[in-house]
Design an enzyme around this catalytic site. Structure first.
Site, PDB file in Angstrom:
ATOM      1  N   LYS A 113       0.624  61.436  37.544  1.00 32.98           N
ATOM      2  CA  LYS A 113      -0.206  61.839  39.114  1.00 32.98           C
ATOM      3  C   LYS A 113      -1.452  62.804  39.234  1.00 32.98           C
ATOM      4  CE  LYS A 113       2.768  59.202  41.782  1.00 32.98           C
ATOM      5  NZ  LYS A 113       3.646  59.079  43.382  1.00 32.98           N
ATOM      6  N   LYS A 119       4.120  49.968  35.025  1.00 33.77           N
ATOM      7  CA  LYS A 119       5.602  49.367  35.995  1.00 33.77           C
ATOM      8  C   LYS A 119       4.700  49.176  37.255  1.00 33.77           C
ATOM      9  CE  LYS A 119       5.985  53.560  38.924  1.00 33.77           C
ATOM     10  NZ  LYS A 119       6.551  54.230  40.167  1.00 33.77           N
ATOM     11  N   LYS A 176       2.940  50.768  43.875  1.00 28.83           N
ATOM     12  CA  LYS A 176       1.990  51.109  45.163  1.00 28.83           C
ATOM     13  C   LYS A 176       0.784  51.313  45.068  1.00 28.83           C
ATOM     14  CE  LYS A 176       6.008  52.392  47.834  1.00 28.83           C
ATOM     15  NZ  LYS A 176       6.920  54.189  47.929  1.00 28.83           N
TER      16      LYS A 176
HETATM   17  N1  AQP Z   1       8.228  49.097  39.249  1.00 27.56           N
HETATM   18  C1  AQP Z   1       9.894  49.194  39.744  1.00 27.56           C
HETATM   19  N2  AQP Z   1      11.061  48.971  38.760  1.00 27.56           N
HETATM   20  C2  AQP Z   1      11.516  49.180  39.709  1.00 27.56           C
HETATM   21  N3  AQP Z   1      11.713  50.916  40.127  1.00 27.56           N
HETATM   22  C3  AQP Z   1      10.275  51.148  40.406  1.00 27.56           C
HETATM   23  N4  AQP Z   1      10.861  52.074  41.950  1.00 27.56           N
HETATM   24  C4  AQP Z   1       9.069  52.231  41.701  1.00 27.56           C
HETATM   25  N5  AQP Z   1       8.256  51.172  41.574  1.00 27.56           N
HETATM   26  C5  AQP Z   1       9.845  50.525  40.423  1.00 27.56           C
HETATM   27  C6  AQP Z   1      11.659  52.669  42.974  1.00 27.56           C
HETATM   28  O1  AQP Z   1      11.454  53.045  43.956  1.00 27.56           O
HETATM   29  C7  AQP Z   1      12.435  53.799  44.406  1.00 27.56           C
HETATM   30  C8  AQP Z   1      11.305  53.884  45.685  1.00 27.56           C
HETATM   31  O2  AQP Z   1      10.319  54.406  44.947  1.00 27.56           O
HETATM   32  P1  AQP Z   1       9.405  55.645  45.725  1.00 27.56           P
HETATM   33  O3  AQP Z   1       9.386  55.167  47.733  1.00 27.56           O
HETATM   34  O4  AQP Z   1       9.938  57.038  45.608  1.00 27.56           O
HETATM   35  O5  AQP Z   1       7.784  55.821  44.805  1.00 27.56           O
HETATM   36  P2  AQP Z   1       7.513  55.368  43.736  1.00 27.56           P
HETATM   37  O6  AQP Z   1       8.352  55.457  42.247  1.00 27.56           O
HETATM   38  O7  AQP Z   1       6.420  56.396  43.519  1.00 27.56           O
HETATM   39  O8  AQP Z   1       7.002  53.893  43.878  1.00 27.56           O
HETATM   40  P3  AQP Z   1       5.300  52.894  43.234  1.00 27.56           P
HETATM   41  O9  AQP Z   1       5.298  52.240  44.300  1.00 27.56           O
HETATM   42  O10 AQP Z   1       5.879  53.503  41.939  1.00 27.56           O
HETATM   43  O11 AQP Z   1       4.415  54.809  44.032  1.00 27.56           O
HETATM   44  P4  AQP Z   1       3.193  54.945  42.985  1.00 27.56           P
HETATM   45  O12 AQP Z   1       2.696  53.810  42.911  1.00 27.56           O
HETATM   46  O13 AQP Z   1       3.313  55.822  45.307  1.00 27.56           O
HETATM   47  O14 AQP Z   1       3.589  55.641  42.247  1.00 27.56           O
HETATM   48  C9  AQP Z   1      12.567  54.490  43.708  1.00 27.56           C
HETATM   49  O15 AQP Z   1      14.608  54.520  43.173  1.00 27.56           O
HETATM   50  C10 AQP Z   1      12.029  53.502  41.975  1.00 27.56           C
HETATM   51  O16 AQP Z   1      12.560  54.154  40.810  1.00 27.56           O
END
Ligand code: AQP
Length: 326
Positions: free
Chosen positions: A111, A192, A195
């Site tokens: 990030k 992966k 969001k």
């Molecule tokens: N692609 C994924 N596959 C399986 N699990 C996932 N998680 C996130 N992406 C995947 C799991 O979702 C939970 C919540 O995640 P979070 O809201 O804390 O944020 P994150 O992991 O940062 O989600 P994103 O979509 O990847 O957001 P950005 O794009 O902002 O980085 C966690 O249990 C995570 O493991």
């Protein structure tokens, strides 16, 4: 009963990765565990947020927790910033953490990549996550595999503190599902599903309409072989879609391979659209019912009170062992 804790950030729309990696586990575990599920708004502010949008997103995620089946009679559901112990323990743990170990966190590196100046909050995020978990004497943390490194850091901090100050925290373990642990981006199965990815067709959000779901699945990157066979290394695109299929149906990977023997990706993808649309329909319906209700606010307030009651003695235990306060 084993204590379970997990959370999701109120940033952007919750997608299939979040659902299949984390939220689905939340629902399963509440049947025979003591579960605490949090909307981690203090993590969301590690990157710039619009305050109005953030408040809406907090309620969206809370409503989605309930819509996927988290039951407030069985689980505690609350907003992280409503329990001040998270911030307080975050600081106390910061004093037992090292810049070296935090610099090695791959999410921070990803990030912060290419940025001249990275917010300190982004650097400290894993320590706050450790505080979230340790604050509730948590045994089990259901998350996606992308969080494994943060769980390991939490365990290191826990052991370090217990060794230095005597028994203080319970040692937690991560819990990862087989098929949903890492759902990949639909447009690039080497990354992966996320969001924050620019291409909206890279993900399916739980509230997407049928046409968006159809477009994202039909356009999903596969390979030129045209054989429906699971091989994450050589055929990551179709294998990722098969993982999604399994998570929404009663079929195993082997069942799917048999069912689509001799058929092409087009047939498979069309069926997957139907399965995903049907699977998300009750979630969307329940979301609409609860999102603007007073019930939602009451559930979150009650959840914060119940969470606080568990957090206060754990925090006191640590402060006492540390020698701070009177
Ligand atoms: N692609 C994924 N596959 C399986 N699990 C996932 N998680 C996130 N992406 C995947 C799991 O979702 C939970 C919540 O995640 P979070 O809201 O804390 O944020 P994150 O992991 O940062 O989600 P994103 O979509 O990847 O957001 P950005 O794009 O902002 O980085 C966690 O249990 C995570 O493991």
């Amino acid at each position: 009963m084993n204590r379970v804790f997990s959370g999701v950030q109120p940033t952007g729309n919750i997608h299939l990765g979040n659902y299949l990696g984390a939220l689905k586990q939340f629902v399963e575990l509440q049947e025979d565990h003591d579960c605490i599920y949090c909307i981690v708004d203090l993590h969301a502010i590690t990157v710039a947020q619009d305050p109005k949008e953030l408040r809406e997103s907090i309620l969206d995620v809370a409503a989605l927790y309930l819509a996927v089946g988290v039951d407030p009679k069985k689980s505690i559901v609350f907003v992280q910033s409503s329990v001040s112990g998270h911030s307080e323990l975050g600081w106390l743990l910061t004093c037992s953490s090292y810049t070296g170990e935090l610099s090695r966190m791959t999410q921070f590196k990803d990030k912060g990549k290419g940025k001249e100046s990275v917010p300190t909050g982004l650097f400290m995020y894993p320590v706050l996550m450790a505080a979230d978990i340790l604050l509730y004497d948590t045994n089990v943390v259901p998350v996606g595999i992308d969080q494994k490194q943060h769980i390991e850091l939490t365990r290191d901090l826990c052991n370090r503190i217990n060794n230095k100050y005597g028994d203080t925290f319970v040692l937690p373990e991560g819990r990862y599902l087989k098929e949903g642990a890492k759902i990949m981006a639909l447009d690039d199965p080497t990354k992966k599903m996320s969001k924050s990815a620019e291409n909206p067709l890279s993900r399916i959000s739980l509230l997407d309409d049928e046409s968006k779901i159809k477009k994202a699945i039909m356009k999903a990157t596969t390979d030129s072989e045209g054989v429906i066979k699971f091989d994450m290394e050589k055929k990551p695109g179709i294998s990722n879609l098969m993982n999604i299929y399994v998570s929404f149906s009663d079929l195993s990977i082997e069942d799917i391979e048999k069912k689509y023997e001799g058929k092409g990706y087009g047939d498979f993808k069309k069926d997957l659209v139907t399965i995903v649309v049907d699977g998300l329909a009750p979630i969307k319906k329940r979301f609409e019912e609860i999102r603007h209700s007073d019930e939602l606010i009451e559930i979150l307030r009650d959840g914060a009170n119940r969470a606080n009651e568990i957090a206060v003695p754990v925090l006191e235990r640590f402060k006492n062992n540390l020698g701070v306060g009177i």
